[in-house]
Every structure is written in C-alpha cells, then in structure tokens.
Write a protein that holds these residues in place. Structure first.
Motif, PDB file in Angstrom:
ATOM      1  N   GLY A 155      -2.448  -6.790   4.965  1.00 51.49           N
ATOM      2  CA  GLY A 155      -1.032  -6.925   4.642  1.00 51.49           C
ATOM      3  C   GLY A 155      -0.791  -6.971   3.146  1.00 51.49           C
ATOM      4  N   ALA A 156      -1.669  -7.671   2.411  1.00 48.52           N
ATOM      5  CA  ALA A 156      -1.523  -7.755   0.957  1.00 48.52           C
ATOM      6  C   ALA A 156      -1.681  -6.383   0.316  1.00 48.52           C
ATOM      7  N   LEU A 157      -2.614  -5.574   0.832  1.00 48.51           N
ATOM      8  CA  LEU A 157      -2.790  -4.224   0.300  1.00 48.51           C
ATOM      9  C   LEU A 157      -1.562  -3.370   0.579  1.00 48.51           C
ATOM     10  N   ALA A 158      -1.012  -3.479   1.786  1.00 36.76           N
ATOM     11  CA  ALA A 158       0.190  -2.709   2.121  1.00 36.76           C
ATOM     12  C   ALA A 158       1.361  -3.124   1.236  1.00 36.76           C
ATOM     13  N   ASP A 159       1.512  -4.430   0.995  1.00 38.01           N
ATOM     14  CA  ASP A 159       2.600  -4.897   0.134  1.00 38.01           C
ATOM     15  C   ASP A 159       2.413  -4.370  -1.288  1.00 38.01           C
ATOM     16  N   TRP A 160       1.179  -4.370  -1.758  1.00 44.23           N
ATOM     17  CA  TRP A 160       0.901  -3.898  -3.123  1.00 44.23           C
ATOM     18  C   TRP A 160       1.246  -2.422  -3.264  1.00 44.23           C
TER      19      TRP A 160
END
Length: 284
Positions: A188-193
């Motif tokens: 999720g953090a990668l997608a948000d980034w």
C-alpha cells in the motif's frame, strides 16, 4: 582486498596504527599486523569488518583520515555502497538492476535521492556505482509503515524512465520494487508513493555553503590547486569534497564560474539560502 593491497597506509606500519586509532572503540580487530604475508592479514581485516555494523565504512573512513582522497579510497567507497545495498536488500540479486541504473545519468538523480529520503540524503555518494545508487545511501532508519528511501528512489527512477519512453527498463525496476515492498508488507505504501506527490520539505533557515579554496603550487610558479566543498545538510556539518584541479592563474576565473554553475544546477531544488566562501592558502 585487491584495493587495500595497493594502499600505502596498509603497507606501512606507522600509518596502519594511525588508521586504526581513527576507527575508535568500535574497531573489531587491532590493526597491528604480525609477521607474515599481507593478503592473509587483509582477509582477516575484511572478514572482521563484515561481521560488525558499519565495519567496512569504518575501515574506509579510517583510511580516508590518513590518505584523504587517494586512489584506494576512491575505489573503496563504491564497493562499500554496493556491499551495503546487497545487505539492505537481504541478499537479493541486484544484477538485473545494474545495466538499468548505469544507463541513468540524469542530473536529477541527486534531487530524486533527496525526495526519496525526505531530504535526509543531500547527494548521492561520489562515484556511486549501480548498487550504491540502488540504496542511495539511505533506507535503514525508515519509520514503521513508511516506504524505505531506497525503494522509493528506485520507484522514482522507474518513473523517470517511463517519461523517457524506456518502459522496458522501467519495468525491471518496478518488478524489483514490487517484490521488496511485498516482502516488507508495504504494498500500500508503494502504491501511495507512485500515485501521489510527496510534499516538499519545509524551507530551512540553515544555509548551504559552497567553499572554494585556492592553494598556490609551491613548485610551479603561477599555478594553483583549486578545491571545493559542498555543504547542504541542514541537520549537521557534513561537507562533500569535490574534485581538486591543477590550473594556471588565468584559468581560475573560468573554472570558478563553471563550478558555481554546476552547483547551481545541482542545488536547483534546495529551499534554503546559499553562501559562497573563498579560501586562499598562502600568497594568492
């Protein structure tokens, strides 16, 4: 070991002791070398360094204190960067990243490293090799739930490659970042980034410094050594030493002008005042 074997410090007992003292209490093994062949002793030193945190970096820093910007030190720093990248990514195979990262010579790489590290990293390491770029000197101290700066940096590199119409190369980096984010449970953090702009760091009142030094050549009249240091870390005094060049007096104004233009481009995104200082050693 090959690089260390060419070091004057390693081959001289008095310099070896000076280098060992620079390492301080964290040094895992004494520098003193017993009688015998050099290479088996170097193997013990290198092995001891790999068994403690920051051991290899400590070794190179100690040599740098003694030798300053020697050829051995310049060779060792990229090797340390690569070692730390492999260690940070838990021995992942980084070979597929090498040709992609080596092909990237964008002047924005340092800007991307600053963004990925939330301004904790100001510049990529001098002479950073491909594996050193993959870690961009940061990532170990990420807060829980936050994408490691090394992974964020590779994601930014992939975005840049897409913008340059190099989708195949970008996919190599994206496959790697997806696998690392999944292993860290940070999908999720990668997608948000990847789908949101990270806010710029707040402007800093701590100035950046460009320090330019002139030192007359004591052998050749009317020639000078031109050196410079860049300091842009608002959290502490960590100047980065630039290249030293040997020039005639009439070449100095043009060289200084080019240096300032290069630093202006390198620091185009800095949000802090910049001070320029000139240092003259001896009679200029």
């Amino acid at each position: 070991m090959d690089a260390l074997q060419g070091s004057a410090t390693v081959n001289q007992a008095s310099s070896r002791e000076s280098g060992g003292r620079c390492c301080g209490a964290s040094w895992p093994r004494p520098w003193s070398r017993s009688a015998g062949r050099l290479r088996p002793w170097l193997l013990q030193i290198v092995k001891a360094c790999t068994e403690v945190g920051d051991g290899l970096a400590c070794l190179v820093r100690s040599l740098e204190y003694v030798e300053q910007q020697s050829a051995t030190v310049a060779t060792l720093w990229p090797l340390v960067d690569e070692w730390e990248a492999v260690d940070f990514f838990n021995n992942a195979d980084l070979r597929s990243l090498r040709p992609v990262l080596l092909s990237m010579n964008s002047p924005d790489l340092a800007t991307m490293a600053r963004r990925a590290s939330r301004s904790r990293v100001q510049e990529l390491p001098p002479g950073a090799g491909p594996d050193g770029r993959s870690s961009c000197g940061c990532g170990e101290n990420s807060p829980n739930g936050e994408l490691p700066p090394s992974v964020a940096f590779l994601a930014l590199c992939a975005d840049r490659l897409v913008a340059e119409s190099r989708a195949d190369a970008a996919e190599v980096l994206r496959r790697f970042t997806r696998s690392q984010a999944h292993a860290l449970r940070l999908d999720g953090a990668l997608a948000d980034w990847q789908h949101s702009e990270f806010p710029q760091a707040a402007p800093s009142l701590v100035p950046a410094y460009l320090m330019i030094q002139f030192e007359p050549d004591r052998v050749e009249a009317d020639r000078f050594y031109l050196s410079h240091w860049r300091q842009s870390d608002p959290e502490g005094w960590h100047p980065v030493r630039g290249e030293t060049v040997h020039l005639r007096r009439e070449e100095l104004p043009g060289a200084v002008e080019r240096l300032i233009e290069e630093v202006e481009e390198r620091w185009a995104d800095l949000r802090q005042p910049v001070l320029l200082e000139f240092i003259c050693r001896g009679s200029c």
